[in-house]
Design a protein around this motif. Structure first.
Motif, PDB file in Angstrom:
ATOM      1  N   ASN A  79      -8.661  -9.969  -5.568  1.00 15.18           N
ATOM      2  CA  ASN A  79      -9.276  -8.671  -4.321  1.00 15.18           C
ATOM      3  C   ASN A  79      -8.639  -8.536  -3.657  1.00 15.18           C
ATOM      4  OD1 ASN A  79     -11.014  -6.194  -4.713  1.00 15.18           O
ATOM      5  ND2 ASN A  79     -11.439  -7.372  -2.943  1.00 15.18           N
ATOM      6  N   ASN A  80      -8.567 -10.462  -2.780  1.00 12.49           N
ATOM      7  CA  ASN A  80      -7.570 -10.175  -1.114  1.00 12.49           C
ATOM      8  C   ASN A  80      -6.168 -10.073  -1.103  1.00 12.49           C
ATOM      9  OD1 ASN A  80     -10.521 -11.545   0.014  1.00 12.49           O
ATOM     10  ND2 ASN A  80      -9.590 -13.090  -0.420  1.00 12.49           N
ATOM     11  N   VAL A  81      -5.613 -10.330  -2.232  1.00 13.54           N
ATOM     12  CA  VAL A  81      -4.094 -10.077  -2.365  1.00 13.54           C
ATOM     13  C   VAL A  81      -3.963  -8.860  -2.552  1.00 13.54           C
ATOM     14  CG1 VAL A  81      -2.478 -10.831  -4.191  1.00 13.54           C
ATOM     15  CG2 VAL A  81      -3.830 -12.475  -4.120  1.00 13.54           C
ATOM     16  N   ILE A  82      -4.705  -8.200  -3.478  1.00 15.28           N
ATOM     17  CA  ILE A  82      -5.129  -6.637  -3.395  1.00 15.28           C
ATOM     18  C   ILE A  82      -4.946  -6.238  -2.479  1.00 15.28           C
ATOM     19  CG2 ILE A  82      -5.952  -4.057  -4.631  1.00 15.28           C
ATOM     20  CD1 ILE A  82      -6.549  -6.416  -6.666  1.00 15.28           C
ATOM     21  N   GLN A  83      -5.541  -6.104  -1.819  1.00 16.20           N
ATOM     22  CA  GLN A  83      -6.300  -5.812  -0.497  1.00 16.20           C
ATOM     23  C   GLN A  83      -5.069  -6.053   0.475  1.00 16.20           C
ATOM     24  OE1 GLN A  83      -7.785  -4.030   0.629  1.00 16.20           O
ATOM     25  NE2 GLN A  83     -10.163  -4.398  -1.034  1.00 16.20           N
ATOM     26  N   SER A  84      -4.406  -6.922   1.291  1.00 15.26           N
ATOM     27  CA  SER A  84      -3.410  -7.192   1.211  1.00 15.26           C
ATOM     28  C   SER A  84      -2.242  -6.912   1.001  1.00 15.26           C
ATOM     29  CB  SER A  84      -2.435  -8.652   1.731  1.00 15.26           C
ATOM     30  OG  SER A  84      -2.339  -9.536  -0.038  1.00 15.26           O
ATOM     31  N   LEU A  85      -1.772  -6.099   0.055  1.00 19.73           N
ATOM     32  CA  LEU A  85      -0.917  -4.827  -0.028  1.00 19.73           C
ATOM     33  C   LEU A  85      -0.267  -4.290   0.072  1.00 19.73           C
ATOM     34  CD1 LEU A  85      -0.678  -6.537  -4.284  1.00 19.73           C
ATOM     35  CD2 LEU A  85       0.945  -7.063  -2.231  1.00 19.73           C
ATOM     36  N   GLY A  86      -2.305  -3.708   0.273  1.00 24.32           N
ATOM     37  CA  GLY A  86      -2.256  -1.852   1.106  1.00 24.32           C
ATOM     38  C   GLY A  86      -1.940  -0.936  -0.021  1.00 24.32           C
ATOM     39  N   PHE A  87      -1.906  -1.240  -1.629  1.00 19.67           N
ATOM     40  CA  PHE A  87      -1.904  -0.770  -1.864  1.00 19.67           C
ATOM     41  C   PHE A  87      -3.039   0.165  -2.450  1.00 19.67           C
ATOM     42  CE2 PHE A  87       1.265  -2.945  -4.387  1.00 19.67           C
ATOM     43  CZ  PHE A  87       2.668  -1.652  -3.962  1.00 19.67           C
ATOM     44  N   ARG A  88      -4.085   0.086  -2.060  1.00 19.77           N
ATOM     45  CA  ARG A  88      -5.745   0.730  -2.734  1.00 19.77           C
ATOM     46  C   ARG A  88      -5.734   1.591  -1.344  1.00 19.77           C
ATOM     47  NH1 ARG A  88     -10.107  -3.105  -4.135  1.00 19.77           N
ATOM     48  NH2 ARG A  88     -10.922  -1.533  -5.012  1.00 19.77           N
ATOM     49  N   ARG A  89      -5.948   1.024  -0.147  1.00 18.69           N
ATOM     50  CA  ARG A  89      -6.032   1.937   1.165  1.00 18.69           C
ATOM     51  C   ARG A  89      -4.527   2.913   1.125  1.00 18.69           C
ATOM     52  NH1 ARG A  89      -2.878   1.983   5.439  1.00 18.69           N
ATOM     53  NH2 ARG A  89      -2.975   0.114   5.541  1.00 18.69           N
ATOM     54  N   GLN A  90      -3.639   2.920   0.601  1.00 22.35           N
ATOM     55  CA  GLN A  90      -2.750   3.773   1.111  1.00 22.35           C
ATOM     56  C   GLN A  90      -2.200   4.735   0.064  1.00 22.35           C
ATOM     57  OE1 GLN A  90       0.256   0.991   2.482  1.00 22.35           O
ATOM     58  NE2 GLN A  90       1.031   2.426   2.555  1.00 22.35           N
ATOM     59  N   ALA A  91      -3.659   4.630  -1.274  1.00 20.80           N
ATOM     60  CA  ALA A  91      -2.881   5.058  -2.829  1.00 20.80           C
ATOM     61  C   ALA A  91      -4.352   6.118  -2.658  1.00 20.80           C
ATOM     62  CB  ALA A  91      -3.635   4.393  -3.762  1.00 20.80           C
ATOM     63  N   MET A  92      -5.167   5.489  -1.916  1.00 20.51           N
ATOM     64  CA  MET A  92      -6.679   6.367  -1.892  1.00 20.51           C
ATOM     65  C   MET A  92      -6.428   7.718  -1.712  1.00 20.51           C
ATOM     66  SD  MET A  92      -9.366   6.541  -3.711  1.00 20.51           S
ATOM     67  CE  MET A  92      -9.679   5.243  -3.807  1.00 20.51           C
ATOM     68  N   PRO A  93      -6.020   8.580  -1.025  1.00 20.61           N
ATOM     69  CA  PRO A  93      -5.396  10.124  -0.721  1.00 20.61           C
ATOM     70  C   PRO A  93      -4.932  10.588  -1.955  1.00 20.61           C
ATOM     71  CG  PRO A  93      -4.982   8.382   1.250  1.00 20.61           C
ATOM     72  CD  PRO A  93      -5.444   8.162  -0.017  1.00 20.61           C
ATOM     73  N   PHE A  94      -3.909   9.775  -2.229  1.00 18.58           N
ATOM     74  CA  PHE A  94      -2.560  10.704  -3.775  1.00 18.58           C
ATOM     75  C   PHE A  94      -3.795  10.441  -5.265  1.00 18.58           C
ATOM     76  CE2 PHE A  94       0.140   9.215   0.053  1.00 18.58           C
ATOM     77  CZ  PHE A  94       0.700  10.368   0.032  1.00 18.58           C
ATOM     78  N   MET A  95      -4.946   9.841  -5.127  1.00 22.05           N
ATOM     79  CA  MET A  95      -6.095   8.910  -6.094  1.00 22.05           C
ATOM     80  C   MET A  95      -6.198  10.389  -5.848  1.00 22.05           C
ATOM     81  SD  MET A  95      -5.880   5.058  -6.620  1.00 22.05           S
ATOM     82  CE  MET A  95      -6.772   5.165  -8.049  1.00 22.05           C
ATOM     83  N   GLN A  96      -7.234  10.625  -5.026  1.00 24.35           N
ATOM     84  CA  GLN A  96      -7.777  11.777  -4.861  1.00 24.35           C
ATOM     85  C   GLN A  96      -8.002  12.792  -5.056  1.00 24.35           C
ATOM     86  OE1 GLN A  96      -9.730  10.939  -0.928  1.00 24.35           O
ATOM     87  NE2 GLN A  96     -11.088   9.763  -1.738  1.00 24.35           N
ATOM     88  N   GLU A  97      -6.667  13.446  -4.629  1.00 25.21           N
ATOM     89  CA  GLU A  97      -5.218  14.713  -4.989  1.00 25.21           C
ATOM     90  C   GLU A  97      -5.820  14.969  -6.522  1.00 25.21           C
ATOM     91  OE1 GLU A  97      -1.771  16.817  -4.686  1.00 25.21           O
ATOM     92  OE2 GLU A  97      -2.175  14.754  -2.978  1.00 25.21           O
ATOM     93  N   ASN A 217      12.685   0.224  -5.412  1.00 22.96           N
ATOM     94  CA  ASN A 217      12.093  -0.935  -7.076  1.00 22.96           C
ATOM     95  C   ASN A 217      10.830   0.128  -7.156  1.00 22.96           C
ATOM     96  OD1 ASN A 217      14.033  -2.675  -7.378  1.00 22.96           O
ATOM     97  ND2 ASN A 217      13.696  -4.018  -5.507  1.00 22.96           N
ATOM     98  N   VAL A 218       9.954  -0.678  -8.321  1.00 23.27           N
ATOM     99  CA  VAL A 218       9.181   0.175  -8.440  1.00 23.27           C
ATOM    100  C   VAL A 218       8.140  -0.905  -8.125  1.00 23.27           C
ATOM    101  CG1 VAL A 218       6.973   0.772 -10.677  1.00 23.27           C
ATOM    102  CG2 VAL A 218      10.113   1.899 -10.600  1.00 23.27           C
ATOM    103  N   VAL A 219       7.134  -0.563  -7.552  1.00 21.60           N
ATOM    104  CA  VAL A 219       6.053  -1.938  -6.478  1.00 21.60           C
ATOM    105  C   VAL A 219       4.502  -1.170  -7.421  1.00 21.60           C
ATOM    106  CG1 VAL A 219       7.331  -1.451  -5.099  1.00 21.60           C
ATOM    107  CG2 VAL A 219       5.200   0.426  -5.486  1.00 21.60           C
ATOM    108  N   SER A 253       5.154   8.288  -3.740  1.00 19.19           N
ATOM    109  CA  SER A 253       6.355   7.001  -3.175  1.00 19.19           C
ATOM    110  C   SER A 253       7.144   7.019  -1.665  1.00 19.19           C
ATOM    111  CB  SER A 253       7.578   6.886  -4.279  1.00 19.19           C
ATOM    112  OG  SER A 253       6.814   6.482  -5.562  1.00 19.19           O
ATOM    113  N   ILE A 254       7.016   8.472  -1.459  1.00 15.00           N
ATOM    114  CA  ILE A 254       7.752   8.486  -0.424  1.00 15.00           C
ATOM    115  C   ILE A 254       7.138   8.299   0.928  1.00 15.00           C
ATOM    116  CG2 ILE A 254       8.220  11.085   1.786  1.00 15.00           C
ATOM    117  CD1 ILE A 254       9.333  12.197  -0.862  1.00 15.00           C
ATOM    118  N   SER A 255       5.707   8.114   0.860  1.00  9.27           N
ATOM    119  CA  SER A 255       4.778   7.652   1.771  1.00  9.27           C
ATOM    120  C   SER A 255       5.194   6.560   1.831  1.00  9.27           C
ATOM    121  CB  SER A 255       3.503   7.750   1.860  1.00  9.27           C
ATOM    122  OG  SER A 255       2.873   7.218   0.808  1.00  9.27           O
ATOM    123  N   LEU A 256       5.905   5.257   1.248  1.00 10.81           N
ATOM    124  CA  LEU A 256       6.055   4.098   1.387  1.00 10.81           C
ATOM    125  C   LEU A 256       7.310   4.092   1.793  1.00 10.81           C
ATOM    126  CD1 LEU A 256       4.023   3.148  -2.444  1.00 10.81           C
ATOM    127  CD2 LEU A 256       3.189   2.885   0.184  1.00 10.81           C
ATOM    128  N   GLY A 257       7.857   5.233   1.832  1.00 10.90           N
ATOM    129  CA  GLY A 257       9.353   4.530   2.386  1.00 10.90           C
ATOM    130  C   GLY A 257      10.084   4.847   1.636  1.00 10.90           C
TER     131      GLY A 257
END
Length: 265
Positions: A79-97, A217-219, A253-257
């Motif tokens: 879970n700490n690894v996932i949090q450090s990746l930042g995917f969950r926080r960045q992904a949430m608005p898109f997942m909610q949409e 690259n696909v992340v 993907s664009i939001s990730l650069g």
């Protein structure tokens, strides 16, 4: 010669400890003798390693049958690894949409070798739901998320991942031939999304799209999972969800650069 020198630098006790951890992950709970037999190790060696891992908090021992299992410490680290990746926080608005627009379950996952790991989800508001819990580790070759991630690996890498064990058939739709799988992955790569049509779980339809990072690259992968009976092969509804998914995945993907390739009009 070079490979031999590299192998000599491996720490045997760590290799054995990891083999024990992976064996417990596969079988959930085992005794010392069972582990020793499965790994071809001396019982005393297994017991010594288990005692060390238990003292460090990575292994639990059942007080009733005295068998061993992995502890929640691994979940905490993961879970700490996932949090450090930042995917969950960045992904949430898109997942909610995506959840709001599709009215179905939405999942986010990453690839871990030949497996796909679910790192976040939003459940469907419907009474009958598709339950894929966070932290679930599933075979990549027969899931939508896994296939879309495998599709963006070199074919030789995919073949190497599955060369040591057969592709298990989970349903009548599971692809179990590596050549057929590679052809299927090429089609996924070309069309830009994957569909799991009851390949791992009967009655489950999953549409998945890749998430690209700034390095092109696909992340990760994003999916919509839905009970197939609710759509009754309604191609228009499925296509509508696919288009929503592709749009959300592209903007994530664009939001990730990620800079999508320019297409001349």
């Amino acid at each position: 010669m070079g490979d031999s020198k590299k192998d000599n630098r491996h720490v045997q006790s760590i290799q054995r400890a990891m083999a024990i951890i992976e064996t417990l992950d596969k079988y959930r709970e085992l005794g010392v003798t069972e582990i020793a037999e499965k790994l071809g190790l001396e019982r005393s060696t297994v017991h010594r390693i288990l005692s060390t891992l238990k003292a460090l908090g990575y292994i639990n021992q059942n007080p009733t049958n005295h068998k061993y299992s992995n502890s929640f410490r691994f979940f905490e680290i993961g879970n700490n690894v996932i949090q450090s990746l930042g995917f969950r926080r960045q992904a949430m608005p898109f997942m909610q949409e995506l959840s709001t627009k599709s009215n179905e379950a939405v999942n986010l996952a990453v690839l871990d070798g030949k497996y796909v790991i679910y790192i976040d989800k939003i459940e469907s508001p419907a009474t009958i739901k598709v339950d894929l819990p966070v932290g679930k580790r599933m075979p990549a070759y027969c899931t939508g998320l896994g296939k879309v991630l495998l599709a963006h690996l070199p074919e030789i890498t995919v073949r190497e991942l599955f060369e040591d064990e057969p592709l298990i058939r989970y349903t009548k739709n599971t692809i179990t031939d590596i050549d057929e799988l590679c052809q299927h992955l090429a089609k996924i790569r070309e069309q830009g999304y994957a569909v799991d049509n009851e390949e791992y779980v009967e009655g489950l339809l999953c549409i998945a799209a890749p998430i690209w990072g700034h390095t092109k690259n696909v992340v990760a992968a994003l999916s919509v999972a839905l009970p197939k009976f609710r759509y009754s092969d309604d191609d228009d509804k499925i296509a509508h969800i696919r288009d929503i998914l592709l749009d959300v995945a592209r903007r994530f993907s664009i939001s990730l650069g990620y800079q999508p390739p320019h297409i001349d009009s």
